[in-house]
Motif scaffolding. Sequence first.
Motif, PDB file in Angstrom:
ATOM      1  N   UNK A  50       0.819  -1.205   0.000  1.00  0.00           N
ATOM      2  CA  UNK A  50       0.000   0.000   0.000  1.00  0.00           C
ATOM      3  C   UNK A  50       0.856   1.260   0.000  1.00  0.00           C
ATOM      4  N   UNK A  51       1.932   1.248   0.772  1.00  0.00           N
ATOM      5  CA  UNK A  51       2.832   2.402   0.769  1.00  0.00           C
ATOM      6  C   UNK A  51       3.424   2.616  -0.621  1.00  0.00           C
ATOM      7  N   UNK A  52       3.793   1.518  -1.280  1.00  0.00           N
ATOM      8  CA  UNK A  52       4.337   1.619  -2.627  1.00  0.00           C
ATOM      9  C   UNK A  52       3.318   2.172  -3.616  1.00  0.00           C
ATOM     10  N   UNK A  53       2.073   1.720  -3.512  1.00  0.00           N
ATOM     11  CA  UNK A  53       1.038   2.179  -4.438  1.00  0.00           C
ATOM     12  C   UNK A  53       0.710   3.655  -4.218  1.00  0.00           C
ATOM     13  N   UNK A  54       0.725   4.095  -2.960  1.00  0.00           N
ATOM     14  CA  UNK A  54       0.467   5.510  -2.688  1.00  0.00           C
ATOM     15  C   UNK A  54       1.548   6.386  -3.316  1.00  0.00           C
ATOM     16  N   UNK A  55       2.796   5.997  -3.124  1.00  0.00           N
ATOM     17  CA  UNK A  55       3.895   6.747  -3.736  1.00  0.00           C
ATOM     18  C   UNK A  55       3.842   6.610  -5.261  1.00  0.00           C
ATOM     19  N   UNK A  56       3.407   5.442  -5.751  1.00  0.00           N
ATOM     20  CA  UNK A  56       3.309   5.214  -7.183  1.00  0.00           C
ATOM     21  C   UNK A  56       2.364   6.178  -7.865  1.00  0.00           C
ATOM     22  N   UNK A  57       1.301   6.602  -7.167  1.00  0.00           N
ATOM     23  CA  UNK A  57       0.403   7.592  -7.754  1.00  0.00           C
ATOM     24  C   UNK A  57       1.109   8.896  -8.037  1.00  0.00           C
ATOM     25  N   UNK A  58       2.002   9.301  -7.142  1.00  0.00           N
ATOM     26  CA  UNK A  58       2.769  10.533  -7.349  1.00  0.00           C
ATOM     27  C   UNK A  58       3.803  10.322  -8.452  1.00  0.00           C
ATOM     28  N   UNK A  59       4.444   9.155  -8.460  1.00  0.00           N
ATOM     29  CA  UNK A  59       5.376   8.831  -9.544  1.00  0.00           C
ATOM     30  C   UNK A  59       4.677   8.929 -10.905  1.00  0.00           C
ATOM     31  N   UNK A  60       3.441   8.429 -10.961  1.00  0.00           N
ATOM     32  CA  UNK A  60       2.705   8.423 -12.228  1.00  0.00           C
ATOM     33  C   UNK A  60       2.492   9.836 -12.749  1.00  0.00           C
ATOM     34  N   UNK A  61       2.148  10.746 -11.848  1.00  0.00           N
ATOM     35  CA  UNK A  61       1.969  12.138 -12.267  1.00  0.00           C
ATOM     36  C   UNK A  61       3.284  12.722 -12.764  1.00  0.00           C
TER      37      UNK A  61
END
Length: 294
Positions: free
Chosen positions: A9-20
């Motif tokens: 979950x921590x990875x996916x949350x940060x992944x949303x910012x990476x995606x932007x």
Amino acid sequence: MGTFLQALLLGLLVGGVYALAASGMSLIFGVMRVVNLAQGGMLILSAYLTYTLWETIGLDPLLLVLITTPCLLIVGWATYYVFIERSRTTDASMALVTTFGLTLITKGVIALIWGNEPKSVTPDYANRSFDVFGLKLPQAQVYACLVAVVVLGALYLLLRRTWLGRSVQATASSSEGARLIGIEVRSTWAAAYAIGVGAAGAGGSLLSVLYPFMPSSADHWIGLLLAIVVLGGMGSLAGSVLGALVIAAAESLTATYISPDWASAVPYLAIILVLVARPQGLLGARLREDMSRA
């Protein structure tokens, strides 16, 4: 199992910012076929602008996306006409060299203005977390991911529901075909580059809350962004989102189960594996060689 879900979950949350952060780079390549190595520098420039505004006026750094995005959009628009346009028409490799040079210039300007010391943006909620079914979700990551999703949604609507967005898509498919139906391709290229850099402006504000930064951080972020767009598929916005989530989750799991030192190697390992197994990326389309040269 709880540790695995926490790390994922921590990875996916940060992944949303990476995606932007990666979406702008992917958009620029999809429309112009230019690998914008200046994107990392633009991210860090936005982070420093966020830091300065946060310290000066005390506004929440996540809300500062409303300021840094248009500021970086203007920077991108000016940069295209001053530097990128001429280099693209001269030689394809010159655009790559030009964007690399822009990164060096950006890092130098940042160091001159703000110095080389690490900075960080720490709002009140930086050290707080939500407790959800026994899982600790840091508030900063949750809020940053939500803002990233909203901005990505706005970017999607811009590209799909507006005349400018349709012009960008038509130009990405065929610049000559776009000219035939009356689209001003030169202006569309400039708009696409500006939007891509504007996305870096939003991403830089969000990343400033999650990680400390300094001028040399641009090198780390350009490597990470390249890994994301290569994994997802060069020019594919959906691929960038998928690639960002995969890499961020892999980083988090690697840091949890192996070592944080190895997490930084995950993006580069992803590039190697993708280039060997599926060069077009997860969602990228394989182009005919003669078409890719058009």
